[in-house]
Design an enzyme around this catalytic site. Structure first.
Site, PDB file in Angstrom:
ATOM      1  N   ASP A 259      43.477  35.067  38.503  1.00 13.62           N
ATOM      2  CA  ASP A 259      42.769  35.434  37.271  1.00 13.62           C
ATOM      3  C   ASP A 259      42.894  36.928  36.989  1.00 13.62           C
ATOM      4  OD1 ASP A 259      41.232  34.934  35.034  1.00 13.62           O
ATOM      5  OD2 ASP A 259      39.325  35.178  36.084  1.00 13.62           O
ATOM      6  N   GLY A 260      42.976  37.256  35.700  1.00 11.48           N
ATOM      7  CA  GLY A 260      42.935  38.653  35.279  1.00 11.48           C
ATOM      8  C   GLY A 260      44.250  39.216  34.793  1.00 11.48           C
TER       9      GLY A 260
ATOM     10  N   ASN B 197      44.096  25.990  29.121  1.00 14.59           N
ATOM     11  CA  ASN B 197      45.028  27.009  28.634  1.00 14.59           C
ATOM     12  C   ASN B 197      45.887  26.525  27.477  1.00 14.59           C
ATOM     13  OD1 ASN B 197      45.690  28.331  31.976  1.00 14.59           O
ATOM     14  ND2 ASN B 197      44.095  28.884  30.506  1.00 14.59           N
ATOM     15  N   PHE B 198      45.941  25.203  27.268  1.00 12.83           N
ATOM     16  CA  PHE B 198      46.741  24.680  26.165  1.00 12.83           C
ATOM     17  C   PHE B 198      46.137  25.043  24.812  1.00 12.83           C
ATOM     18  CE2 PHE B 198      48.173  21.906  29.636  1.00 12.83           C
ATOM     19  CZ  PHE B 198      49.551  22.052  29.490  1.00 12.83           C
TER      20      PHE B 198
ATOM     21  N   ARG C  61      39.255  33.900  44.291  1.00 16.46           N
ATOM     22  CA  ARG C  61      39.402  34.145  42.851  1.00 16.46           C
ATOM     23  C   ARG C  61      39.394  35.645  42.603  1.00 16.46           C
ATOM     24  NH1 ARG C  61      37.013  31.121  37.568  1.00 16.46           N
ATOM     25  NH2 ARG C  61      38.012  32.475  36.056  1.00 16.46           N
TER      26      ARG C  61
ATOM     27  N   ARG D 281      45.469  28.061  23.996  1.00 14.46           N
ATOM     28  CA  ARG D 281      45.888  29.426  23.683  1.00 14.46           C
ATOM     29  C   ARG D 281      46.923  29.426  22.554  1.00 14.46           C
ATOM     30  NH1 ARG D 281      46.382  32.469  29.614  1.00 14.46           N
ATOM     31  NH2 ARG D 281      44.164  32.264  30.144  1.00 14.46           N
TER      32      ARG D 281
ATOM     33  N   ARG E 199      33.091  32.014  39.550  1.00 13.87           N
ATOM     34  CA  ARG E 199      32.965  30.600  39.200  1.00 13.87           C
ATOM     35  C   ARG E 199      34.290  29.917  39.501  1.00 13.87           C
ATOM     36  NH1 ARG E 199      33.413  33.419  34.327  1.00 13.87           N
ATOM     37  NH2 ARG E 199      35.239  32.871  33.078  1.00 13.87           N
TER      38      ARG E 199
ATOM     39  N   HIS F 222      51.189  38.272  32.409  1.00 14.71           N
ATOM     40  CA  HIS F 222      51.546  37.019  33.085  1.00 14.71           C
ATOM     41  C   HIS F 222      52.772  37.199  33.977  1.00 14.71           C
ATOM     42  CE1 HIS F 222      48.488  34.848  31.014  1.00 14.71           C
ATOM     43  NE2 HIS F 222      49.057  34.915  29.824  1.00 14.71           N
TER      44      HIS F 222
END
Length: 253
Positions: free
Chosen positions: A33-34, A81-82, A202, A84, A208, A50
């Protein structure tokens, strides 16, 4: 090498030297993440973020190899994510395809897809299938690439698979109700035959799971790291392992 790099290297070696390999988790799940926030802070685009995140994966697997980890699950693309924008999603899928192909060509990892194939473009499906086939006989770390993955979707798919399997066998609903169990459902998960994750990491400071391995992580330990994924360092990884080793796992007891 500047002074900061020298100090960091010395500290990383110190942490690694004190690591008890007998206490290393055998299966690590990683929520990468991030990427976009790292890119924004660096003045770059989401696509650059990415790509930087994808480039970090080989380093992580190298660290896992050094510390005797046996299974790594990488969450590369969630079902959410779909949603986006196409301008971000299309390049992201291309980066994922290149990443999976590179993992397969490395020769050290056994690549396994976890997720729903039907949601993915045909080219992405082909890359994932070819990577699995090409690495099926490799005796190395199992690398689960979670692409098109959602924890609730996995459980729904497992139940659907279980029902279809027993329908083929002619099992009645009454008979199935008598034998259904957590072990039976586990046999139909994307990760069937693998140990559940001992540790879930994470990055980015979010605390979370967001649906990551909901079934398998029931007794996992969690480690939340403040750094964005592209900035994740070996010392951050070693700290996660050190923190894990210091915990007393109760498995709900």
């Amino acid at each position: 090498m500047n002074l900061r790099d020298l100090v960091y290297g010395l500290y990383a070696r110190r942490v690694e030297g004190r690591l008890d390999h007998s206490q290393v988790p055998k299966h690590i799940g990683v929520i990468l993440d991030g990427n976009r926030r790292w890119a924004k802070a660096s003045g770059g685009s989401a696509v650059q973020g990415h790509q930087a995140g994808a480039d970090k994966i080989s380093e992580l697997l190298g660290w896992c190899n050094e510390t005797d980890v046996e299974v790594v699950t990488l969450w590369l693309l969630s079902t959410d994510n779909f949603d986006r924008p196409e301008a971000e999603l299309k390049p992201l899928l291309g980066i994922i395809e290149n990443t999976v192909s590179n993992l397969a060509s490395d020769g050290r990892w056994r690549v396994h897809h976890v997720g729903t194939m039907d949601l993915l473009p045909a080219q992405t499906q082909l890359v994932l299938k070819e990577a699995e086939q090409a690495t099926a006989d490799i005796d190395g770390i199992i690398v689960n690439v979670a692409v098109g993955y959602g924890g609730r979707q996995e459980i729904a798919d497992a139940v659907r698979s279980l029902l279809l399997d027993h329908a083929d066998k002619g099992t009645s609903f009454e008979e199935l109700a008598e034998v259904v169990s957590t072990d039976l459902i586990s046999e139909h998960l994307y990760t069937r035959g693998q140990p559940d994750p001992d540790l879930v990491i994470r990055t980015s400071g979010e605390q979370r799971l967001s649906g990551f391995m909901l079934w398998q992580s029931a007794h996992s330990e969690y480690y939340f790291c403040e750094v964005f994924w592209p900035a994740f360092r070996k010392v951050d990884f070693l700290r996660a392992l050190r923190d894990y080793a210091a915990r007393h796992r109760r498995y709900g007891a």
